[in-house]
Structure formats: structure tokens, C-alpha cells
Design a protein around this motif. Sequence first.
Motif, PDB file in Angstrom:
ATOM      1  N   SER A 109       0.813  -1.210   0.000  1.00 19.01           N
ATOM      2  CA  SER A 109       0.000   0.000   0.000  1.00 19.01           C
ATOM      3  C   SER A 109       0.852   1.268   0.000  1.00 19.01           C
ATOM      4  CB  SER A 109      -0.939   0.011   1.211  1.00 19.01           C
ATOM      5  OG  SER A 109      -1.852  -1.061   1.149  1.00 19.01           O
ATOM      6  N   PHE A 110       2.034   1.215   0.618  1.00 21.42           N
ATOM      7  CA  PHE A 110       2.913   2.382   0.513  1.00 21.42           C
ATOM      8  C   PHE A 110       4.005   2.181  -0.537  1.00 21.42           C
ATOM      9  CE2 PHE A 110       5.288   0.004   3.832  1.00 21.42           C
ATOM     10  CZ  PHE A 110       6.595   0.131   3.383  1.00 21.42           C
ATOM     11  N   TYR A 111       4.254   0.929  -0.872  1.00 24.62           N
ATOM     12  CA  TYR A 111       5.290   0.614  -1.852  1.00 24.62           C
ATOM     13  C   TYR A 111       4.933   1.132  -3.236  1.00 24.62           C
ATOM     14  CZ  TYR A 111       8.908  -2.299  -4.061  1.00 24.62           C
ATOM     15  OH  TYR A 111      10.003  -2.745  -4.753  1.00 24.62           O
ATOM     16  N   TRP A 358      -5.738   0.486  -4.349  1.00 28.95           N
ATOM     17  CA  TRP A 358      -5.711   1.869  -4.819  1.00 28.95           C
ATOM     18  C   TRP A 358      -6.242   2.830  -3.749  1.00 28.95           C
ATOM     19  CZ3 TRP A 358      -9.544   5.549  -5.783  1.00 28.95           C
ATOM     20  CH2 TRP A 358      -9.103   6.701  -6.458  1.00 28.95           C
ATOM     21  N   LEU A 359      -7.293   2.438  -3.072  1.00 29.26           N
ATOM     22  CA  LEU A 359      -7.875   3.309  -2.041  1.00 29.26           C
ATOM     23  C   LEU A 359      -6.885   3.544  -0.889  1.00 29.26           C
ATOM     24  CD1 LEU A 359     -11.500   1.846  -1.896  1.00 29.26           C
ATOM     25  CD2 LEU A 359     -10.804   4.058  -2.828  1.00 29.26           C
ATOM     26  N   ILE A 360      -6.250   2.463  -0.418  1.00 31.05           N
ATOM     27  CA  ILE A 360      -5.320   2.608   0.702  1.00 31.05           C
ATOM     28  C   ILE A 360      -4.048   3.333   0.276  1.00 31.05           C
ATOM     29  CG2 ILE A 360      -3.982   1.370   2.455  1.00 31.05           C
ATOM     30  CD1 ILE A 360      -6.036  -0.877   2.294  1.00 31.05           C
ATOM     31  N   SER A 361      -3.536   3.004  -0.905  1.00 34.14           N
ATOM     32  CA  SER A 361      -2.309   3.655  -1.373  1.00 34.14           C
ATOM     33  C   SER A 361      -2.532   5.139  -1.650  1.00 34.14           C
ATOM     34  CB  SER A 361      -1.786   2.960  -2.634  1.00 34.14           C
ATOM     35  OG  SER A 361      -2.694   3.087  -3.708  1.00 34.14           O
ATOM     36  N   THR A 362      -3.754   5.506  -2.014  1.00 34.92           N
ATOM     37  CA  THR A 362      -4.054   6.923  -2.204  1.00 34.92           C
ATOM     38  C   THR A 362      -3.930   7.678  -0.889  1.00 34.92           C
ATOM     39  OG1 THR A 362      -5.526   6.499  -4.091  1.00 34.92           O
ATOM     40  CG2 THR A 362      -5.827   8.573  -2.907  1.00 34.92           C
ATOM     41  N   ALA A 363      -4.397   7.065   0.201  1.00 36.09           N
ATOM     42  CA  ALA A 363      -4.231   7.683   1.517  1.00 36.09           C
ATOM     43  C   ALA A 363      -2.755   7.827   1.871  1.00 36.09           C
ATOM     44  CB  ALA A 363      -4.957   6.851   2.573  1.00 36.09           C
ATOM     45  N   ALA A 364      -1.952   6.813   1.519  1.00 29.69           N
ATOM     46  CA  ALA A 364      -0.507   6.893   1.774  1.00 29.69           C
ATOM     47  C   ALA A 364       0.135   7.973   0.908  1.00 29.69           C
ATOM     48  CB  ALA A 364       0.141   5.537   1.500  1.00 29.69           C
TER      49      ALA A 364
END
Length: 426
Positions: A109-111, A358-364
Amino acid sequence: MTTSGQPRTQWLGRWGFMLAATGSAVGLGNIWKFPYMTGEYGGGAFVLVYLLCILAVGVPVMMAEIAFGRRGRGSPIDAVRRVVNESGRSSAWSLFGWMSMLCGFMILSFYVVVAGWSFSYLWKMLTGGLSGGTVEELAAVFGANNANPWNLGFWSTLVTLATMVIVGKGVQEGIEKNVRWMMPGLVIMLLVLIVFGAFSGGFSDAFAFLFSFNTGSLSSEGMLAALGHAFFTLSLAAGAIMTYGSYLPKDTSIARTTLGVALADTVVALMAGLAIFPVIFANGMDPGEGPGLIFMSLPIAFQAMPLGTLFGILFFIMLSMAALTSSISMVEATISWLCDSKGFSRRSAAWSTGIVLWLISTAAMLSFNVGADWTLAGKTFFDWLDYLTSRWLMPLARMLHRVGQQHPNARFGGDDAAQSWKLAIY
């Protein structure tokens, strides 16, 4: 066999698994994270502890994960559940499988945000956006690249899409076919950069920085970071290696394969250091600059090299491919679980997972711009994902795995645990 009764897909050969596992292990962990962590935690002292962690902890745990995966022939959750059922152990041990899969997904998710940096810099090299810059100007470019959520969001979304397209094609046609050319290309580019670094004027300082083992410069925080990075760079306790192991043919030696992957991973990490730190010292930069180190140092090297633009383009292509090999491996555990246990088709599992990712990585991603001030205990959402996975979830999963191995009642299919372990590896 999967829960649907179909034979489980396997790698076409040992070399395919080696490249896939090495691609998972190498990735941005070696080329992006290893150099800046070495700079932050004392240079050679950090490298020494990191190497010891790879040898004493990383290799045994990787063998264990591959053995579990091949024995259980499923996602981390299914593989652990099958092994503990065979041994008559408590089903609570399947928590280890859940933890591994969750950890891998959190890392991814952050990668994908960091992988997005690679793709955006490839575009800048192609369009001349990095030409003629000083150290200060390149630092400003890196800051501006992250400050625009639309720009950063576009590239991280591109990484997510590319990852899902590849894993959606399957193990052999998607993963194995792509890593067969990605990894050799990356190694060649690192060798070219090391040769350049040898004549940059900063090579001797870089060599001393990497291999002068002054243990007094390493704090307890640095030692914990070295352990966490050993797990991160080998993709351990994140579901990736266990899932890849589930595709391994039964006549392949786990011990020899693991040692080969660990050696390749370590060599690439040290090569990255020898490629990047000479440029840093030759230009008077701070080796502890942080996550943006590689993106502010290598463009300077490319500007000074003959055919530098061409080499820069090739390097960022390979860096982007390395990022993809790791993102592919980290999402594979989730894809495998959805296909084997929940009856999803390969493509529907890939795209369903991609939406959540995509949703979680957008927050990151927003941690670098509009959400930079949204902190908890001084850490952004991106920082917390990195901190929780590398410093806690990975080492904790390792300890649980170690306890499971040493339990006096551990049995595999009626055989003595040690004998079964030997047969599983060899």
C-alpha cells in the motif's frame, strides 16, 4: 491441489522461481531503501548487522516459508492451515498466515507510491525534466514531484494497474515471463553505474562508508532497523515467499534455492550502495538524506556520464521494473487466497484487490502533500505503514514461526518434525 480440486500451477523450472523470488527480494528495497537506511544508521555498522541478520535469521526463515508454502500448496492462510491440520496443532496457528498476508498488503500500500516515483522519474528523463540541475535544484524537483497529489496519484495508480495486469495473466505467463528479462537488465545497469562511480572521485569514501564497521556508531534503533530491513528486502513474513514456494516443484532443493536468492539479494544491495554513495560523496551530499536519496543523487551522475541521458532512461526503466517485480510478489498472496479459497477467477481477484489497494495507497500518497500534517505521534499514514510492517509485524511473524518450529509436539503428517523438515528442504 487447490480447494476447487484443480492441480496447482507450478513454475516452469527452478530458474523461474529463482528469478521471481530474487525479483521479489531485490526490488526497491535494495536500490531505494538500503542506501538511505545505511546513511541514516551509521554506514558500515548498519551494513554489518544487516548482513548478520540476513545470514542468521533471513536465510532460515526463507527456507521455512518456502517449505511451508510447498507443503501446504496454497496461499499463506491455506498453506499454514493445512500444515497445522496435518500436525494436529491448534488452528489458531493459521493466524500466522493471516498476519503474513496482511503485512504484505500493508507494505504494498505504501510501496506503490515509491514505485510511482520511479515511473515519474523515467518520464522526466525521457522529457528532459532532469537535465542541467544542481543538487539543490534536483531536491526541489523531488519536493515538487511529491507536493502535487494529482501527479503523484497518477503514477502510483499506474503502478497499481501494471501490477494487476501482470498478476491477472497468471504465474507462468504473467509473473515468470516478465521477471526473466527484468532482473538481468537491472544488474547490468548497476554494474555500469559502479564503473562510473569508480572514476567519480567519491568511490574511496563510499567504500569506507559501507565497509568500515564502527559498531559504536550504531544505536539500538539502528539494530532493530537492520533486522526489519533484512525481512523487508527478502520479502519475508509478508506472504510473498510462502506463496511463491507453493508453486515450487517438489524435486527442487529449497536449501540451494534459498541460498542463491539470499546471495543475489545481498550482492545487489551492496552493488546499489557502491553505485549510489560515490556520487553522493563526490557531490558533497548528505548520505542520510532520507527516502529521496536515490532520486536526488543519480540524476547528477547521469548528467556527468557520456550518453548519460540514455543510461538514465535505461536505469529508471530497470528501477521501475524492479519495483514491479516486488509489487507483483506482495499482491500474489492475496490473489492466491481469493482464487483458491473464495472461488474468484484470476482476473476478477486481481481487479478486486487492485481497487482496495488503490484506495489505501491513495491515503498513503496524500501523506506527501495535502495530508502531510495529518499525523499521529509525529508519523504520517505512510510512515505508520512502513513502521508497523518493518519494525513490528515482520519480526513478530518471524518469532511466531520460530516458536511453531521449536514446539516439541510439532509433527508433519505423522513424521518426526526434524526429519520432515529435512525432507522438505532437500
